[in-house]
Motif scaffolding. Sequence first.
Motif, PDB file in Angstrom:
ATOM      1  N   VAL A 415       0.871  -1.176   0.000  1.00  0.00           N
ATOM      2  CA  VAL A 415       0.000   0.000   0.000  1.00  0.00           C
ATOM      3  C   VAL A 415       0.906   1.222   0.000  1.00  0.00           C
ATOM      4  O   VAL A 415       1.948   1.234   0.678  1.00  0.00           O
ATOM      5  CB  VAL A 415      -0.931   0.019   1.224  1.00  0.00           C
ATOM      6  N   ALA A 416       0.518   2.248  -0.774  1.00  0.00           N
ATOM      7  CA  ALA A 416       1.361   3.431  -0.913  1.00  0.00           C
ATOM      8  C   ALA A 416       0.567   4.686  -0.588  1.00  0.00           C
ATOM      9  O   ALA A 416      -0.649   4.752  -0.800  1.00  0.00           O
ATOM     10  CB  ALA A 416       1.940   3.527  -2.318  1.00  0.00           C
ATOM     11  N   VAL A 417       1.298   5.687  -0.092  1.00  0.00           N
ATOM     12  CA  VAL A 417       0.747   7.018   0.169  1.00  0.00           C
ATOM     13  C   VAL A 417       1.646   8.015  -0.554  1.00  0.00           C
ATOM     14  O   VAL A 417       2.865   7.998  -0.359  1.00  0.00           O
ATOM     15  CB  VAL A 417       0.709   7.339   1.676  1.00  0.00           C
ATOM     16  N   VAL A 418       1.051   8.859  -1.390  1.00  0.00           N
ATOM     17  CA  VAL A 418       1.798   9.898  -2.094  1.00  0.00           C
ATOM     18  C   VAL A 418       1.278  11.256  -1.643  1.00  0.00           C
ATOM     19  O   VAL A 418       0.067  11.514  -1.687  1.00  0.00           O
ATOM     20  CB  VAL A 418       1.656   9.761  -3.627  1.00  0.00           C
ATOM     21  N   VAL A 419       2.185  12.102  -1.189  1.00  0.00           N
ATOM     22  CA  VAL A 419       1.870  13.477  -0.795  1.00  0.00           C
ATOM     23  C   VAL A 419       2.505  14.392  -1.829  1.00  0.00           C
ATOM     24  O   VAL A 419       3.743  14.423  -1.970  1.00  0.00           O
ATOM     25  CB  VAL A 419       2.390  13.785   0.617  1.00  0.00           C
ATOM     26  N   ARG A 420       1.676  15.128  -2.552  1.00  0.00           N
ATOM     27  CA  ARG A 420       2.140  15.930  -3.702  1.00  0.00           C
ATOM     28  C   ARG A 420       1.798  17.391  -3.482  1.00  0.00           C
ATOM     29  O   ARG A 420       0.651  17.739  -3.169  1.00  0.00           O
ATOM     30  CB  ARG A 420       1.454  15.416  -4.967  1.00  0.00           C
ATOM     31  N   ASP A 421       2.807  18.264  -3.584  1.00  0.00           N
ATOM     32  CA  ASP A 421       2.552  19.703  -3.535  1.00  0.00           C
ATOM     33  C   ASP A 421       2.947  20.321  -4.865  1.00  0.00           C
ATOM     34  O   ASP A 421       3.593  19.683  -5.693  1.00  0.00           O
ATOM     35  CB  ASP A 421       3.320  20.352  -2.381  1.00  0.00           C
ATOM     36  N   HIS A 422       2.548  21.562  -5.089  1.00  0.00           N
ATOM     37  CA  HIS A 422       2.808  22.272  -6.341  1.00  0.00           C
ATOM     38  C   HIS A 422       3.543  23.581  -6.063  1.00  0.00           C
ATOM     39  O   HIS A 422       3.265  24.607  -6.693  1.00  0.00           O
ATOM     40  CB  HIS A 422       1.500  22.538  -7.079  1.00  0.00           C
ATOM     41  N   GLY A 423       4.483  23.513  -5.123  1.00  0.00           N
ATOM     42  CA  GLY A 423       5.211  24.700  -4.729  1.00  0.00           C
ATOM     43  C   GLY A 423       6.500  24.885  -5.505  1.00  0.00           C
ATOM     44  O   GLY A 423       6.589  24.600  -6.701  1.00  0.00           O
ATOM     45  N   VAL A 424       7.519  25.325  -4.783  1.00  0.00           N
ATOM     46  CA  VAL A 424       8.779  25.678  -5.427  1.00  0.00           C
ATOM     47  C   VAL A 424       9.541  24.436  -5.882  1.00  0.00           C
ATOM     48  O   VAL A 424      10.424  24.528  -6.738  1.00  0.00           O
ATOM     49  CB  VAL A 424       9.656  26.506  -4.465  1.00  0.00           C
ATOM     50  N   GLY A 425       9.252  23.266  -5.336  1.00  0.00           N
ATOM     51  CA  GLY A 425       9.922  22.038  -5.749  1.00  0.00           C
ATOM     52  C   GLY A 425      11.319  21.925  -5.166  1.00  0.00           C
ATOM     53  O   GLY A 425      11.697  22.633  -4.222  1.00  0.00           O
ATOM     54  N   LEU A 426      12.093  21.048  -5.737  1.00  0.00           N
ATOM     55  CA  LEU A 426      13.461  20.793  -5.287  1.00  0.00           C
ATOM     56  C   LEU A 426      14.425  21.054  -6.432  1.00  0.00           C
ATOM     57  O   LEU A 426      14.184  20.652  -7.559  1.00  0.00           O
ATOM     58  CB  LEU A 426      13.608  19.336  -4.818  1.00  0.00           C
ATOM     59  N   ARG A 427      15.502  21.708  -6.111  1.00  0.00           N
ATOM     60  CA  ARG A 427      16.525  21.959  -7.112  1.00  0.00           C
ATOM     61  C   ARG A 427      17.375  20.705  -7.312  1.00  0.00           C
ATOM     62  O   ARG A 427      17.384  19.817  -6.469  1.00  0.00           O
ATOM     63  CB  ARG A 427      17.394  23.134  -6.670  1.00  0.00           C
ATOM     64  N   PRO A 428      18.096  20.631  -8.429  1.00  0.00           N
ATOM     65  CA  PRO A 428      18.948  19.454  -8.666  1.00  0.00           C
ATOM     66  C   PRO A 428      19.916  19.221  -7.514  1.00  0.00           C
ATOM     67  O   PRO A 428      20.617  20.129  -7.071  1.00  0.00           O
ATOM     68  CB  PRO A 428      19.695  19.802  -9.961  1.00  0.00           C
ATOM     69  N   GLY A 429      19.932  17.997  -7.028  1.00  0.00           N
ATOM     70  CA  GLY A 429      20.814  17.623  -5.934  1.00  0.00           C
ATOM     71  C   GLY A 429      20.194  17.736  -4.569  1.00  0.00           C
ATOM     72  O   GLY A 429      20.682  17.137  -3.602  1.00  0.00           O
ATOM     73  N   GLU A 430      19.094  18.516  -4.441  1.00  0.00           N
ATOM     74  CA  GLU A 430      18.500  18.677  -3.125  1.00  0.00           C
ATOM     75  C   GLU A 430      17.737  17.444  -2.665  1.00  0.00           C
ATOM     76  O   GLU A 430      17.599  17.224  -1.466  1.00  0.00           O
ATOM     77  CB  GLU A 430      17.551  19.892  -3.120  1.00  0.00           C
ATOM     78  N   ALA A 431      17.245  16.661  -3.622  1.00  0.00           N
ATOM     79  CA  ALA A 431      16.537  15.448  -3.233  1.00  0.00           C
ATOM     80  C   ALA A 431      17.464  14.460  -2.541  1.00  0.00           C
ATOM     81  O   ALA A 431      17.007  13.546  -1.862  1.00  0.00           O
ATOM     82  CB  ALA A 431      15.894  14.795  -4.460  1.00  0.00           C
ATOM     83  N   ASP A 432      18.778  14.621  -2.712  1.00  0.00           N
ATOM     84  CA  ASP A 432      19.731  13.791  -1.974  1.00  0.00           C
ATOM     85  C   ASP A 432      19.756  14.143  -0.496  1.00  0.00           C
ATOM     86  O   ASP A 432      20.198  13.344   0.331  1.00  0.00           O
ATOM     87  CB  ASP A 432      21.147  13.992  -2.520  1.00  0.00           C
ATOM     88  N   LEU A 433      19.327  15.316  -0.172  1.00  0.00           N
ATOM     89  CA  LEU A 433      19.550  15.851   1.172  1.00  0.00           C
ATOM     90  C   LEU A 433      18.295  15.932   2.035  1.00  0.00           C
ATOM     91  O   LEU A 433      18.408  16.207   3.226  1.00  0.00           O
ATOM     92  CB  LEU A 433      20.158  17.263   1.071  1.00  0.00           C
ATOM     93  N   VAL A 434      17.124  15.704   1.448  1.00  0.00           N
ATOM     94  CA  VAL A 434      15.893  15.997   2.189  1.00  0.00           C
ATOM     95  C   VAL A 434      15.721  15.126   3.431  1.00  0.00           C
ATOM     96  O   VAL A 434      15.047  15.518   4.374  1.00  0.00           O
ATOM     97  CB  VAL A 434      14.654  15.836   1.271  1.00  0.00           C
ATOM     98  N   PHE A 435      16.334  13.941   3.439  1.00  0.00           N
ATOM     99  CA  PHE A 435      16.183  13.060   4.594  1.00  0.00           C
ATOM    100  C   PHE A 435      17.350  13.179   5.557  1.00  0.00           C
ATOM    101  O   PHE A 435      17.416  12.422   6.530  1.00  0.00           O
ATOM    102  CB  PHE A 435      16.035  11.605   4.127  1.00  0.00           C
ATOM    103  N   ASN A 436      18.278  14.111   5.303  1.00  0.00           N
ATOM    104  CA  ASN A 436      19.366  14.348   6.244  1.00  0.00           C
ATOM    105  C   ASN A 436      18.863  15.132   7.448  1.00  0.00           C
ATOM    106  O   ASN A 436      17.937  15.948   7.347  1.00  0.00           O
ATOM    107  CB  ASN A 436      20.500  15.127   5.567  1.00  0.00           C
ATOM    108  N   ARG A 437      19.509  14.926   8.550  1.00  0.00           N
ATOM    109  CA  ARG A 437      19.084  15.593   9.787  1.00  0.00           C
ATOM    110  C   ARG A 437      19.435  17.073   9.758  1.00  0.00           C
ATOM    111  O   ARG A 437      20.537  17.454   9.347  1.00  0.00           O
ATOM    112  CB  ARG A 437      19.752  14.927  10.999  1.00  0.00           C
TER     113      ARG A 437
END
Length: 558
Positions: A415-437
């Motif tokens: 079972v999956a849950v997807v949370v989708r927003d339409h804001g500023v988004g993520l710049r290249p490389g930032e998706a590597d960092l979103v789960f960092n403390r």
Amino acid sequence: MLIAAAWRRSLQLRVVTSTLALSSAVVLVLGLVLQSEIAERLLQSKLDAAISQSDANRQVLEGQLASVDPDREGVQETLDTALERLTDTTGPGRAGTAGEFSAALTTGSANGPEVSAGDVGQITARQQDITARGSLDSLNRQYTTVDGVPNLVIGQKIATAGRELQFYLLFPLNGEQLTLGLVQSTLIVGGLVLLVLLAAIASLVTRQVVRPIRHAADVAERFAGGHLDERMAVRGEDEVARLAESYNEMAGSLAAQIAQLEEFGALQRRFTSDVSHELRTPLTTVRMAADVLYASRDELLPALRRSSELLVTELDRFEELLADLLEISRLDAGVAELGAERVDLSAVVRRATDAVRGIAADAGTDLVLDLPAGELIEADPRRVERIVRNLVANAIDHGEGRPVEVTVAGDDAAVAVVVRDHGVGLRPGEADLVFNRFWRAEESRARRSGGTGLGLSISIEDARLHGGWLQAWGEPGNGSAFRLTLPREVGGHISASPLPLGPPAAAAGDRRNGSSVPTPPQGIGRDLREEDLWRLRPEEHAPMQPAERAIIDPGGDR
């Protein structure tokens, strides 16, 4: 498939097979050369003996038939008698024999009636024509087959008182044929024995090299599995021994560094836990004082009233930070427990979105929910609710007031849950960092939820506890999406997510087609496209060990 797998995995099999293939080619070529050379030598020896025998017999016949006229009456009996004497084993023509032979005499039919003696029918017309055109001193030879037996036929002329006679000797080659057959069978048997011996030798030689490599691989696997005292045995002073020494030095150095990192990690966790607990007491006192001031804020001056409100707000955030630090400490120590029970994921997601509706209302953000009932899973509802609450709050903070979509879907395995927003988004490389403390996309962005910077870090650990995935996608100006995928049963295996991750058009198309998006075992961040998702291996679902946490923990300055 089994053969291909064995070929890929076994160096010894490849070496032995290659050796056999090359050896077979060498043995085949060598056998053909030897057989050809032996056959040529046998035939040459037979030919030399046959020519010598033919010359001797011709001289005998010339002495007997020198005064005989082939055209007179009764010559047939004379020719038969001459051939009988020639083939007599005690006759003079048998001296220096080349083996058994038969003889034939004929006058040919060119200058009169044909007179012949012996088995002239075995002589080909072509050889008779060649012999007739030749001189008295000339000799011709031909190989022919008589009743399935190869024969060497020697032809020459004999002078008589009348017409010349054609004299032929037929030498059967069955002895040479048997000799060649014996040689051929000997070469085949010898070649097969040689190939078997070569395969055994190649196997033994390769094993001497492969065994240390296999031993090194086994030791490396046990070392990687946590047995840091595993070492290779050093025998001799050859290349393998030097490899073992180098590996042991490397393993010792790694073990020392890992032990040091584990010690640092333990100190860090103990420090975090001790500080979190020690701050509880003064925080409680400060909380009581702040509540008193906040209750009397109407009696205070405007500046003091604002200060009391800020004090209570920051204390709330401080308490939340302490709670998150304690949770991180439990996750790092591997003592977090999963209180799994049978729940409806849609209901859990609805409770999580209800908890942040106040933040959404303040931001002017609409929550668009697609939560079909009946998506039952085994999960810890508290942890799942915390994951979804963090994701939705994060989407509200960065959605710039645009609607936030929360979708739930399932298949037989997950079972999956997807949370989708339409804001500023993520710049290249930032998706590597979103789960960092303690990582923030932009310090200048206004946050309404007052997060601690640990929410997504705790969320990824909670997803791992369930054996699930937490993945991120984003594009500048096109918003971002987070997908949580959980197995139906605790410990279940999932290989695809029921919901896609990416732009809305692609997601709607995939849902209309009823397709599941195949996904590698785990992902946590870096995807500008669906195929570029950051993945984690299945074995990483388990909580990280202290050494691993110490290595990758950005909050630990290492």
